[in-house]
Design a protein around this motif. Structure first.
Motif, PDB file in Angstrom:
ATOM      1  N   LEU A 163     -85.599 -23.101  27.331  1.00  0.00           N
ATOM      2  CA  LEU A 163     -86.627 -24.147  27.345  1.00  0.00           C
ATOM      3  C   LEU A 163     -86.396 -25.149  26.221  1.00  0.00           C
ATOM      4  O   LEU A 163     -86.578 -26.360  26.407  1.00  0.00           O
ATOM      5  CB  LEU A 163     -88.014 -23.520  27.226  1.00  0.00           C
ATOM      6  CG  LEU A 163     -88.478 -22.681  28.422  1.00  0.00           C
ATOM      7  CD1 LEU A 163     -89.859 -22.085  28.162  1.00  0.00           C
ATOM      8  CD2 LEU A 163     -88.491 -23.515  29.701  1.00  0.00           C
ATOM      9  N   GLY A 164     -85.991 -24.646  25.067  1.00  0.00           N
ATOM     10  CA  GLY A 164     -85.691 -25.545  23.959  1.00  0.00           C
ATOM     11  C   GLY A 164     -84.523 -26.464  24.287  1.00  0.00           C
ATOM     12  O   GLY A 164     -84.553 -27.663  23.980  1.00  0.00           O
ATOM     13  N   GLY A 165     -83.478 -25.923  24.920  1.00  0.00           N
ATOM     14  CA  GLY A 165     -82.340 -26.744  25.301  1.00  0.00           C
ATOM     15  C   GLY A 165     -82.711 -27.797  26.327  1.00  0.00           C
ATOM     16  O   GLY A 165     -82.273 -28.952  26.243  1.00  0.00           O
ATOM     17  N   VAL A 166     -83.528 -27.415  27.307  1.00  0.00           N
ATOM     18  CA  VAL A 166     -83.976 -28.374  28.321  1.00  0.00           C
ATOM     19  C   VAL A 166     -84.792 -29.489  27.676  1.00  0.00           C
ATOM     20  O   VAL A 166     -84.631 -30.677  28.016  1.00  0.00           O
ATOM     21  CB  VAL A 166     -84.785 -27.658  29.413  1.00  0.00           C
ATOM     22  CG1 VAL A 166     -85.446 -28.674  30.344  1.00  0.00           C
ATOM     23  CG2 VAL A 166     -83.889 -26.726  30.220  1.00  0.00           C
ATOM     24  N   ALA A 167     -85.659 -29.136  26.742  1.00  0.00           N
ATOM     25  CA  ALA A 167     -86.487 -30.141  26.069  1.00  0.00           C
ATOM     26  C   ALA A 167     -85.626 -31.127  25.277  1.00  0.00           C
ATOM     27  O   ALA A 167     -85.833 -32.346  25.334  1.00  0.00           O
ATOM     28  CB  ALA A 167     -87.498 -29.454  25.144  1.00  0.00           C
TER      29      ALA A 167
END
Length: 268
Positions: A195-199
């Motif tokens: 999720l952090g990478g997608v954000a």
């Protein structure tokens, strides 16, 4: 390690020759309908200790080069993916890249442990390494094979997204973090990094598109370099934030490749 002029000359000579062969291999692979990766593997065998005898045993450099190459592959895949064709299949692709990876890793790990007698850590690591599809092969082959758009979109999405959870899992397993934490904590760590990478990728993609539309660069050739730099910026920013750099670079490239950018055709 030091590099003198003589070593640089040898590197330029061999490197340029191998690069030209690799470029010609793309033509051969496109005519044969096979991924150029297969030809690259054969070139590596021919150049290595079994062929011309070039030694290479640096595992850390191999990992670094592999990560850099995968970031380039995912950036190219995201930039050249048509979001309109993939949008209807993104849920299926994301499910295959997450739940599908879990099922695949579990099956291989169980088989490796009970049939081959491997310890659980090695069995899970084997399952994680064998589970993801090869992004370069999928991107190069699917776009010339006449398949339904929904199926192609799902497979492209799965191939672009599956490297991120797999790399996170491999790192956790190889460092012993899986055995040191509760399975729920491990799952939370993987989901959090994804999720952090997608954000980060979304921020870099939309922010970079906004910047490119307002930057009046003097030549058209600078726009592809700027877009590629933005994708790598998302990778580095995500990695620095302990998030998935591979998820970030693919999402950023996907956003940039489908945005209205100056000289978009040349960039793609």
């Amino acid at each position: 390690m030091t590099v003198d002029v003589q070593a640089l000359n040898e590197f330029v000579l061999i490197g340029s020759a191998v690069t030209l062969l690799a470029i010609l291999a793309v033509r051969l692979s496109s005519r044969a309908g096979l991924p150029s990766l297969l030809i690259y593997l054969l070139m590596g065998v021919a150049l290595g200790e079994a062929g011309l005898g070039i030694p290479f045993e640096d595992a850390e450099l191999t990992q670094a080069l592999g990560f850099a190459a995968l970031a380039v592959i995912l950036a190219e895949g995201g930039l050249t993916t048509n979001w309109r064709q993939m949008r209807s299949s993104i849920r299926l692709g994301a499910s295959l890249a997450t739940l599908g990876i879990v099922v695949s890793v579990t099956l291989v790990a169980v088989a490796g442990h009970y049939l081959l007698g491997l310890p659980w850590q090695l069995a899970v690591l084997l399952g994680a390494v064998c589970s993801p599809t090869d992004a370069a092969a999928v991107f190069s082959v699917l776009r010339v094979v006449p398949l339904p758009k929904r199926l192609t979109g799902a497979l492209e999405a799965e191939s672009g997204l599956n490297d991120a959870p797999t790399v996170v899992l491999v790192v956790l397993v190889s460092t012993g973090a899986v055995s040191d934490h509760h399975p729920g904590v491990v799952v939370a760590m993987v989901v959090g990094q994804l999720l952090g990478g997608v954000a980060v990728g979304l921020a870099a993609g939309f922010g970079g598109a906004w910047l490119m539309r307002r930057a009046a660069l003097p030549t058209a050739g600078l726009y592809p370099l700027a877009v590629l730099s933005l994708t790598f910026l998302s990778y580095g920013a995500a990695a620095a934030a302990q998030a998935s750099g591979f998820a970030a670079v693919y999402v950023a490239a996907l956003v940039l490749g489908n945005s209205e950018l100056p000289h978009r055709g040349a960039t793609r």
